[in-house]
Design a protein around this motif. Sequence first.
Motif, short mmCIF file in Angstrom:
data_model
loop_
_atom_site.label_atom_id
_atom_site.label_comp_id
_atom_site.label_asym_id
_atom_site.label_seq_id
_atom_site.Cartn_x
_atom_site.Cartn_y
_atom_site.Cartn_z
N GLY A 47 -20.05 134.02 71.91
CA GLY A 47 -20.86 132.75 71.65
C GLY A 47 -20.19 131.37 72.06
O GLY A 47 -19.41 131.51 73.07
N ASP A 48 -20.32 130.41 71.11
CA ASP A 48 -19.68 128.98 71.25
C ASP A 48 -18.14 129.05 71.00
O ASP A 48 -17.50 128.14 71.13
N GLY A 49 -17.66 130.32 70.56
CA GLY A 49 -16.12 130.32 70.19
C GLY A 49 -15.77 130.69 68.71
O GLY A 49 -16.50 131.67 68.26
N GLY A 50 -15.04 129.78 68.31
CA GLY A 50 -14.51 130.28 66.84
C GLY A 50 -15.69 130.46 65.93
O GLY A 50 -16.41 129.55 66.01
N SER A 51 -15.36 131.11 65.05
CA SER A 51 -16.38 131.23 63.95
C SER A 51 -16.08 130.70 62.43
O SER A 51 -16.82 130.64 61.80
N GLY A 52 -14.80 130.21 62.42
CA GLY A 52 -14.45 129.46 61.45
C GLY A 52 -13.85 130.30 60.30
O GLY A 52 -13.04 130.01 59.50
N GLN A 78 -1.26 117.22 73.94
CA GLN A 78 -1.23 116.04 72.75
C GLN A 78 -2.52 116.57 72.19
O GLN A 78 -2.49 116.72 70.82
N GLY A 79 -3.61 116.67 72.63
CA GLY A 79 -5.08 117.00 72.00
C GLY A 79 -4.80 118.20 71.13
O GLY A 79 -5.47 118.30 70.25
N LEU A 80 -4.32 119.29 71.87
CA LEU A 80 -4.33 120.58 71.22
C LEU A 80 -3.26 120.74 70.10
O LEU A 80 -3.50 121.30 69.13
N GLU A 81 -2.10 119.70 70.32
CA GLU A 81 -1.21 119.74 69.36
C GLU A 81 -1.81 119.16 67.96
O GLU A 81 -1.97 119.67 66.96
N GLU A 82 -2.65 118.14 68.21
CA GLU A 82 -3.33 117.64 66.99
C GLU A 82 -4.55 118.31 66.24
O GLU A 82 -4.53 118.50 65.23
N PHE A 87 -6.78 122.00 62.24
CA PHE A 87 -7.70 123.36 62.36
C PHE A 87 -6.66 124.72 62.14
O PHE A 87 -5.59 124.60 62.52
N ASP A 88 -7.19 125.95 61.92
CA ASP A 88 -6.66 127.24 62.11
C ASP A 88 -6.84 127.56 63.66
O ASP A 88 -7.79 128.34 64.13
N LEU A 89 -6.05 126.83 64.42
CA LEU A 89 -5.95 127.07 65.90
C LEU A 89 -4.57 127.06 66.44
O LEU A 89 -3.63 126.54 65.78
N GLU A 90 -4.58 127.80 67.55
CA GLU A 90 -3.11 128.17 68.25
C GLU A 90 -3.36 128.05 69.67
O GLU A 90 -4.44 128.26 70.22
N TYR A 91 -2.44 127.37 70.55
CA TYR A 91 -2.69 127.29 71.66
C TYR A 91 -1.45 127.75 72.71
O TYR A 91 -0.39 127.79 72.27
N SER A 309 -11.84 121.36 71.36
CA SER A 309 -11.29 122.48 70.78
C SER A 309 -11.98 122.33 69.46
O SER A 309 -12.24 123.31 68.82
N GLU A 310 -12.36 121.45 68.95
CA GLU A 310 -13.06 121.40 67.45
C GLU A 310 -14.11 121.63 67.49
O GLU A 310 -14.76 122.45 66.77
N ALA A 311 -14.97 121.44 68.71
CA ALA A 311 -16.15 122.08 69.11
C ALA A 311 -16.22 123.77 68.97
O ALA A 311 -16.95 124.25 68.20
N VAL A 312 -15.11 124.22 69.55
CA VAL A 312 -14.95 125.51 69.53
C VAL A 312 -14.75 126.14 68.15
O VAL A 312 -15.38 127.30 67.69
N VAL A 313 -13.86 125.64 67.36
CA VAL A 313 -13.41 125.92 66.05
C VAL A 313 -14.82 125.79 65.38
O VAL A 313 -14.97 126.79 64.45
N ASN A 314 -15.68 124.85 65.50
CA ASN A 314 -17.11 124.92 64.68
C ASN A 314 -18.19 125.48 65.27
O ASN A 314 -19.39 125.49 64.63
N GLY A 315 -17.87 126.29 66.39
CA GLY A 315 -19.17 126.90 67.05
C GLY A 315 -20.15 126.02 67.70
O GLY A 315 -21.32 126.84 67.83
N ASN A 316 -19.65 124.75 68.26
CA ASN A 316 -20.80 124.07 68.78
C ASN A 316 -20.43 123.68 70.12
O ASN A 316 -20.72 122.49 70.63
N PHE A 317 -19.70 124.58 70.61
CA PHE A 317 -19.27 124.28 72.37
C PHE A 317 -20.29 123.80 73.06
O PHE A 317 -20.18 122.92 74.17
N SER A 318 -21.49 124.49 73.05
CA SER A 318 -22.62 124.15 74.06
C SER A 318 -22.79 122.82 74.02
O SER A 318 -23.63 122.32 74.99
N GLU A 319 -22.88 121.96 72.71
CA GLU A 319 -23.00 120.48 72.91
C GLU A 319 -22.23 119.72 73.99
O GLU A 319 -22.57 118.66 74.22
N TYR A 320 -21.19 120.51 74.37
CA TYR A 320 -20.42 119.76 75.38
C TYR A 320 -20.28 120.33 76.54
O TYR A 320 -19.52 120.01 77.39
#
Length: 374
Positions: A47-52, A78-82, A87-91, A309-320
Amino acid sequence: MTDRQAETGGSADISRRTILASGGTLATATLLAGCLSGDGGDGSDGGDGGSGDSTTEVAIISSPAGFDDNAFNDNAVQGLEEASEEFDLEYTTVEETEEAQYESVQADVAESGYDLIICVGDNHTDPLTTNAEEYPDQNWMLINNVVEGADNVSGWIEMNNEMSFLAGVAAGVMTQQEFEYEGSSTDPDGSTVGFVGGEDIPLINAFEQSYIEGVEWVDDSIEVLTGYGGSFSDTGATNDVAASQIDDGADIVWHAASAAGGGVFSAAQEAGRFALGVDVDQSVTEEQYQDVILGSAIKALNEATYTVSEAVVNGNFSEYVGEQNLSVEQGSIDFVVGQAFEGELPDVLTQNIQDAKEGFENDEIELTCGPTSC
């Protein structure tokens, strides 16, 4: 003086892996396949990515300039670092400087199971057009272009033409000012500025033309010298081009050469002239040249990579999905004064930059070139 002038990481508990791509293969493909969170070999998590509920995995593939460019690529990271701190995110950074390898590298990364793959630069567009279709469940982010009709690609177009115009305004104003700082000076009687590009390609041609139009917006009698170093990494080549322009009368040189831009700064420093940075505040990222970097034309690319990245974490990538923009009107394109020159530059520069920004916001400035080509 013209009338216009007169008027005016990740945190400690986040692992960061760096993968070097070469010859179309990932040097640590075994590591990638064994430690990432995606459910399927096509990179899909359904789906849109991360499930949380689990760590979101993001990969970023460099432009030909590579990482540690103190400009475009590093700003995206830098945006990924932030995001990794928030969030619970690795890059993972995947450095590939050979454009011919992008299609295979994109595919290799997609096979490894990331929630989001970020492709830095327009050079990725054609390969991604293929891979977005080949991996329809993979979330992609493309910087500097958009893949038409793809419902799994968030395409971010920075208004590089607006950014370049602001750099031209700054150069045009300052070349007509009598200004000195720690051994460097302008030559107001000469009124000549320079531009040094990296590769001679449509994207950078658009930077050049928009810069020229910014200079001419200040005063169309100012001479603009232009040239290309031939790559985004060879500082020696850009140094030679900038030095030649300075010898021919340029007292301020702007570059659109990514990592190779350091050669422009060194040329200005050696000749006692000035330069302008690109993409980020290069008086900070290239601090050894802060005494000659009057300012930088910048874009908030880090905000874009953070947002997606935040959108993927929150499962709303489709908005972008589809075309997204960074512009002056959005406050994402700007010109900042170099850290050594805060409070030192004339008010006429501030006024002209503000007038130009308002011109964009009010649709009063029309540019020959778009943000990615002419």
